[in-house]
Design a protein around this motif. Structure first.
Motif: not given
Length: 144
Positions: A64-65, A69-81, A52-59
């Motif tokens: 480009s990908v 990493w920043p999207l994965f980090t943000a998604m994980s921290v926000v959703l887990l919290s 999902l993060c790779a697809g969002a980055s490409a869009l």
């Protein structure tokens, strides 16, 4: 006097306790909701999140990908919290729960995600089925 046979050898592998149930250290059940999630489902959850993060980055970056990493980090921290599960965990019926220490969930999510991005901690597991990033964060991934 202790003989070599008493100690075993490295060829015998790590000592095991056949009666130990994964997650028993934290009082988690052996089966069903709240039990430790199997490694296969965890891996598929990571793959879903990463895809999902790779697809969002490409869009967002015109193919480009560089933002994965920043999207994965943000998604994980926000959703887990907020929800205790990433999108991949939610799809697979998993959640991340605190099992040790009294840290707020955003701090747990940040520590867990930072170590997850290093990749090496994901290869080191304890006998309770907990990878190093979960040990450091005081969390466990369980069946929802």
């Amino acid at each position: 006097m202790i003989d070599r046979e008493d100690l075993g050898s490295w060829i015998d592998g790590a000592p095991t306790d056949p009666s130990h149930v994964k997650g028993a250290t934290w009082g988690l059940p052996a089966e069903g909701p709240g039990s430790v999630a199997p490694i296969g489902r965890r891996f598929v959850g990571y793959a879903i999140d990463w895809s999902l993060c790779a697809g969002a980055s490409a869009l967002l970056m015109d193919g480009s990908v560089h933002l994965v990493w920043p999207l994965f980090t943000a998604m994980s921290v926000v959703l887990l919290s907020l929800f205790g599960a990433t999108i991949g965990q939610f799809v697979l019926g998993l959640r991340t729960v605190p099992v040790a220490r009294r840290w707020p969930m955003p701090l747990r999510a940040l520590v867990r995600t930072a170590l997850l991005l290093l990749l090496l901690p994901t290869l080191i597991w304890n006998r309770d089925g907990q990878p190093l990033q979960d040990v450091a964060a005081g969390t466990a991934v369980v069946r929802a």
